[in-house]
Design an enzyme around this catalytic site. Structure first.
Site, PDB file in Angstrom:
ATOM      1  N   THR A   1       0.836  -1.204   0.000  1.00 13.17           N
ATOM      2  CA  THR A   1       0.000   0.000   0.000  1.00 13.17           C
ATOM      3  C   THR A   1       0.865   1.246   0.000  1.00 13.17           C
ATOM      4  O   THR A   1       2.025   1.218   0.438  1.00 13.17           O
ATOM      5  CB  THR A   1      -0.892   0.077   1.250  1.00 13.17           C
ATOM      6  OG1 THR A   1      -0.054   0.260   2.406  1.00 13.17           O
ATOM      7  CG2 THR A   1      -1.749  -1.148   1.405  1.00 13.17           C
ATOM      8  N   ASP A   2       0.300   2.330  -0.500  1.00 12.95           N
ATOM      9  CA  ASP A   2       0.861   3.628  -0.137  1.00 12.95           C
ATOM     10  C   ASP A   2       0.690   3.770   1.368  1.00 12.95           C
ATOM     11  O   ASP A   2      -0.098   3.049   2.002  1.00 12.95           O
ATOM     12  CB  ASP A   2       0.152   4.743  -0.900  1.00 12.95           C
ATOM     13  CG  ASP A   2       0.981   6.020  -0.978  1.00 12.95           C
ATOM     14  OD1 ASP A   2       1.953   6.153  -0.202  1.00 12.95           O
ATOM     15  OD2 ASP A   2       0.669   6.882  -1.810  1.00 12.95           O
ATOM     16  N   TRP A   3       1.387   4.714   1.958  1.00 14.99           N
ATOM     17  CA  TRP A   3       1.436   4.805   3.414  1.00 14.99           C
ATOM     18  C   TRP A   3       0.080   5.248   3.958  1.00 14.99           C
ATOM     19  O   TRP A   3      -0.326   6.390   3.818  1.00 14.99           O
ATOM     20  CB  TRP A   3       2.563   5.749   3.829  1.00 14.99           C
ATOM     21  CG  TRP A   3       3.856   5.050   4.093  1.00 14.99           C
ATOM     22  CD1 TRP A   3       4.631   5.200   5.208  1.00 14.99           C
ATOM     23  CD2 TRP A   3       4.547   4.098   3.266  1.00 14.99           C
ATOM     24  NE1 TRP A   3       5.747   4.387   5.117  1.00 14.99           N
ATOM     25  CE2 TRP A   3       5.717   3.703   3.943  1.00 14.99           C
ATOM     26  CE3 TRP A   3       4.271   3.523   2.022  1.00 14.99           C
ATOM     27  CZ2 TRP A   3       6.610   2.770   3.430  1.00 14.99           C
ATOM     28  CZ3 TRP A   3       5.164   2.592   1.499  1.00 14.99           C
ATOM     29  CH2 TRP A   3       6.315   2.230   2.195  1.00 14.99           C
TER      30      TRP A   3
END
Length: 479
Positions: free
Chosen positions: A231-233
């Site tokens: 995932t993106d953060w």
């Protein structure tokens, strides 16, 4: 003796240990498997240079990041159309990552710059999927040539920053495939990236982090991607749905906050343990493939490469013959960016540079390219942070320019005007800069406008100046 493969390692773990692998150890570290000699793996932004913090640090801090070569941003690299150059830049970034003990570089970014006011346009390569895909593939090949993984981002249809955590990008299948996914497809097929990062947004109602059609049908089954998807953060929405769709790794770590949901789903049969095993195996594969030594790097050579890349990405928009400049005579250098360079974007990709060239030094200081035959006068003209001017700043600029043979005005977008996290509200340059440029042009001396900006800007003065040079955000050697 039977080799210890990632599959065998995962097969020997209990369910809780496997689920624990599916979430980061902390903000920039992937869990290891200590019993098998696999230490945790560090990852780091970013697309044009390493933003690595040896002791962790918060998500957006740069003061504590280790100095690394700040290469030109993607907007500049994309303007070079030079695959060999991007592969060389990627190799340099990969080498610096290895020297810092970083196993995965979180880049390149290749979303389509669909919205001209997008706040993160500086971090993406192009408006064209063909250019984006081939250049991203070249950078991935360069990074991974050093035994370090690359991460294509942000998959997919992440085209502006406003409401990026909740926005729903509604797009028909043909447009999705031909425009928004083509660059990713080219890069996946050409460069075999170790990882892909999913975006925050929804696509046709489903979050990217749990989008089975994107993650499984297209990315894995159609394109043949065999690496890890993270995932993106903070982009995880539903851990169980994510694992089911093939989302391998939640970043950053959530300290096990959602592990119970995955364990419960396996217990009640709504999630198969085989799905957990697939994701956990890809995490172990990633942790086991990155190099662990820390080779030395030549930062001076990388600075020279950054300079070559900045030059290659510079675009001459208009020129009446004033350029190239003579190395003698009287030059008026106007613009605060000449002394306080705007050389990179704001947000998660910010780099602490190993050094930073300034135009004022290169034109008139000890490092001057003029061979002593050029007299340079300087006035800031505007405030570097805001772009605003006042009567005194304007008068000083006009006075310096009054008896010059040529004027070089260095302007563009101040750092607060464009960043990850928000979109721009205008395509205009700051009013103060426009005022100065128009006043300089009215004096009759040839004016060369040199721009530093990450996204497109209006140029209402273009027919009243001698030349316009688009330098984008050129990195630490951009001057």
């Amino acid at each position: 003796m039977t080799p210890v493969t990632p599959q065998r390692i995962v097969a020997g773990l209990d369910l809780a240990a496997k689920v624990r692998l599916l979430s980061g150890a902390n903000r920039f570290v992937v869990e290891g498997v200590a019993d098998h000699g696999l230490d945790p793996l560090a990852v780091a932004d970013g697309p044009h240079g390493l933003r690595h913090q040896e002791a962790g640090g918060d998500h957006l801090a740069i003061a504590s990041s280790v100095p690394s070569t700040c290469f030109p941003t993607a907007a500049a690299l994309g303007s070079s159309w030079d695959r060999g150059l991007l592969e060389a830049v990627g190799a340099a970034i990969g080498a610096e990552a290895a020297s810092l003990g970083v196993g995965v570089v979180l880049g390149p970014g290749l979303n389509i710059k669909r919205h001209p006011a997008g706040g993160r346009c500086f971090e993406y390569l192009s408006e064209d999927p063909h250019v984006s895909g081939h250049l991203a593939a070249a950078m991935v090949r360069g990074i991974q040539s050093q035994g370090v993984g690359a991460c294509l981002k942000h998959y997919a249809v992440n085209n502006h920053e406003a409401h990026r955590l909740v926005v729903d990008a509604v797009v028909d299948e043909r447009t999705l495939r031909e425009l928004y996914l083509t660059g990713f497809e080219i890069a996946v097929r050409e460069s075999d990236p170790w990882t892909v990062m999913c975006s925050y947004n929804r696509i046709n109602g489903t979050y990217a982090s749990e989008h089975d059609h994107l993650l499984q049908d297209i990315l894995r089954d159609t394109w043949g991607f065999s690496g890890l998807v993270m995932t993106d953060w903070g982009a995880m929405n539903d851990r169980v749905a994510g694992v089911r769709a093939g989302l391998d790794l939640e970043m950053p770590g959530s300290r096990g906050a959602f592990d119970a949901e995955v364990l419960a789903a396996v217990a009640d049969g709504s999630l198969s343990e085989a799905a957990v095993d697939r994701c956990a195996t890809r995490v172990v594969e990633l942790v086991s493939r990155a190099r662990r030594d820390r080779p030395s790097v030549d930062h001076d050579a990388h600075h020279r490469l950054a300079r070559r890349a900045a030059a290659a990405g510079t675009v001459l928009l208009t020129n009446d013959g004033t350029l190239p400049l003579a190395r003698a005579g009287k030059l008026a250098l106007i613009g605060a960016f000449a002394e306080r360079p705007r050389y990179q974007g704001a947000g998660s990709s910010q780099v602490t540079p190993t050094r930073l060239d300034r135009l004022i030094d290169l034109l008139g200081g000890d490092e001057s390219v003029s061979d002593g035959g050029l007299t340079v006068g300087y006035a800031p003209g505007y405030d570097a942070r805001t772009g605003a001017t006042d009567a005194t700043l304007l008068a000083d600029a006009l006075n310096v320019a009054a008896d010059a043979d040529v004027v070089v005005f260095h302007g563009g977008l101040p750092a607060p005007a464009e960043s990850e996290g928000f979109d721009r509200t205008t395509l205009d340059l700051p009013d103060g800069q426009i005022t100065i440029i128009e006043a300089l042009a009215a004096q009759g001396t040839p004016v060369v406008v040199v721009l530093a900006n990450g996204g497109v800007v209006h140029l209402p003065f273009a027919d009243r100046v001698a030349a316009v040079v688009e330098c984008w955000l050129g990195g630490q050697a951009g001057a």
